[in-house]
Design an enzyme around this catalytic site. Sequence first.
Site, mmCIF file in Angstrom:
data_model
loop_
_atom_site.group_PDB
_atom_site.id
_atom_site.type_symbol
_atom_site.label_atom_id
_atom_site.label_comp_id
_atom_site.label_asym_id
_atom_site.label_seq_id
_atom_site.Cartn_x
_atom_site.Cartn_y
_atom_site.Cartn_z
ATOM 1 N N TYR A 104 34.698 10.816 0.120
ATOM 2 C CA TYR A 104 34.747 9.631 0.982
ATOM 3 C C TYR A 104 33.368 9.105 1.413
ATOM 4 O O TYR A 104 33.286 8.087 2.091
ATOM 5 C CB TYR A 104 35.589 9.933 2.230
ATOM 6 N N ASN A 155 44.258 0.549 5.249
ATOM 7 C CA ASN A 155 44.153 1.831 4.555
ATOM 8 C C ASN A 155 45.073 2.784 5.311
ATOM 9 O O ASN A 155 44.691 3.332 6.341
ATOM 10 C CB ASN A 155 42.715 2.349 4.535
ATOM 11 N N HIS A 177 51.500 7.723 1.178
ATOM 12 C CA HIS A 177 52.321 8.495 0.247
ATOM 13 C C HIS A 177 53.639 8.958 0.859
ATOM 14 O O HIS A 177 54.415 9.639 0.202
ATOM 15 C CB HIS A 177 51.517 9.714 -0.240
ATOM 16 N N ARG A 184 34.059 13.865 6.844
ATOM 17 C CA ARG A 184 35.220 14.356 6.118
ATOM 18 C C ARG A 184 34.994 14.304 4.605
ATOM 19 O O ARG A 184 34.758 13.225 4.055
ATOM 20 C CB ARG A 184 36.389 13.429 6.492
ATOM 21 N N SER A 197 39.013 6.254 -2.185
ATOM 22 C CA SER A 197 39.035 7.021 -3.440
ATOM 23 C C SER A 197 40.034 6.376 -4.403
ATOM 24 O O SER A 197 40.835 5.521 -4.001
ATOM 25 C CB SER A 197 39.445 8.471 -3.147
ATOM 26 N N ASP A 233 58.426 -0.867 5.314
ATOM 27 C CA ASP A 233 59.450 -1.759 5.886
ATOM 28 C C ASP A 233 58.817 -2.776 6.829
ATOM 29 O O ASP A 233 59.214 -3.944 6.865
ATOM 30 C CB ASP A 233 60.495 -0.946 6.675
ATOM 31 N N GLU A 277 46.156 -3.505 0.548
ATOM 32 C CA GLU A 277 46.051 -2.037 0.633
ATOM 33 C C GLU A 277 44.710 -1.597 0.046
ATOM 34 O O GLU A 277 44.358 -2.002 -1.065
ATOM 35 C CB GLU A 277 47.210 -1.425 -0.171
ATOM 36 N N ARG A 311 49.324 11.923 -4.421
ATOM 37 C CA ARG A 311 48.567 10.730 -3.995
ATOM 38 C C ARG A 311 48.805 9.544 -4.925
ATOM 39 O O ARG A 311 48.369 8.432 -4.666
ATOM 40 C CB ARG A 311 47.064 11.021 -3.941
ATOM 41 N N ARG A 345 43.846 11.186 -8.597
ATOM 42 C CA ARG A 345 43.802 12.414 -7.794
ATOM 43 C C ARG A 345 45.123 13.191 -7.934
ATOM 44 O O ARG A 345 45.808 13.043 -8.934
ATOM 45 C CB ARG A 345 43.460 12.047 -6.343
ATOM 46 N N PRO A 387 45.200 7.743 9.515
ATOM 47 C CA PRO A 387 44.780 9.060 9.980
ATOM 48 C C PRO A 387 43.578 9.654 9.249
ATOM 49 O O PRO A 387 43.451 9.524 8.030
ATOM 50 C CB PRO A 387 46.022 9.939 9.752
ATOM 51 N N ASN A 388 42.734 10.268 10.038
ATOM 52 C CA ASN A 388 41.541 11.004 9.578
ATOM 53 C C ASN A 388 40.401 10.105 9.102
ATOM 54 O O ASN A 388 39.332 10.596 8.762
ATOM 55 C CB ASN A 388 41.910 12.040 8.497
ATOM 56 N N ALA A 414 46.935 9.029 4.499
ATOM 57 C CA ALA A 414 48.006 9.893 3.960
ATOM 58 C C ALA A 414 49.393 9.271 4.120
ATOM 59 O O ALA A 414 50.312 9.599 3.359
ATOM 60 C CB ALA A 414 47.947 11.256 4.629
ATOM 61 N N HIS A 472 42.077 1.816 -0.639
ATOM 62 C CA HIS A 472 41.769 3.248 -0.634
ATOM 63 C C HIS A 472 40.331 3.436 -1.080
ATOM 64 O O HIS A 472 39.902 2.844 -2.076
ATOM 65 C CB HIS A 472 42.708 4.021 -1.557
HETATM 66 C C1 DQA Z 1 42.776 7.530 1.209
HETATM 67 C C2 DQA Z 1 43.509 8.348 0.140
HETATM 68 C C3 DQA Z 1 44.651 9.140 0.754
HETATM 69 O O1 DQA Z 1 45.322 9.898 -0.254
HETATM 70 C C4 DQA Z 1 44.138 10.104 1.789
HETATM 71 O O2 DQA Z 1 45.209 10.777 2.408
HETATM 72 C C5 DQA Z 1 43.259 9.440 2.802
HETATM 73 C C6 DQA Z 1 42.319 8.401 2.365
HETATM 74 C C7 DQA Z 1 41.526 6.822 0.652
HETATM 75 O O3 DQA Z 1 41.028 5.946 1.333
HETATM 76 O O4 DQA Z 1 41.052 7.158 -0.448
HETATM 77 O O5 DQA Z 1 43.254 9.814 3.967
HETATM 78 O O6 DQA Z 1 43.652 6.531 1.694
#
Ligand code: DQA
Length: 140
Positions: A23, A72, A78, A18, A100, A85, A96, A109, A105, A10-11, A75, A98
């Site tokens: 980011y 990735n 977390h 954003r 950031s 699962d 995985e 997170r 943080r 998401p996002n 959110a 990220h």
């Molecule tokens: C993220 C870190 C997450 O905490 C955050 O909710 C994101 C992006 C990252 O790529 O740094 O949406 O996964």
Amino acid sequence: MKKILIINGPNLNLLGKREPGIYGRKSFEEYLPELRAKFPDSTIDYYQTNHEGSIIDKLQEADGKYDGVVLNPAAYTHTSIAIADCIRAIDIPVVEVHISDISKREKFRQISYVSPVAVHLIKGLGLAGYEKAVSYLINR
Ligand code: DQA
């Protein structure tokens, strides 16, 4: 010829716009051709969704069809026991990523439900983290 799937949660469709201080200013659509050019012998497919269940559907579909997934979960990292699962249930490796450094943080997170089931974790490298993740899966 390896087949890698990137899944962004998401996002992450808003990358570039954003919170650019965290980011960066580049959208994933701008970055993807650069990434693909670095791995001319591999197929890199890309999927983004804002929905938790769609991440799970895509992971289940990818099982047996791809050599690995770069995920990735944004959110959902977390919060999502369901995604963890699913990764436990499938046979292909999931890295995985990220953008950031989630370990530096907010406290919420710093918890990842995905890390214990991922084969590898890359954080805090910006978009370059995706290249590292693809490389990791290809050389595995
Ligand atoms: C993220 C870190 C997450 O905490 C955050 O909710 C994101 C992006 C990252 O790529 O740094 O949406 O996964």
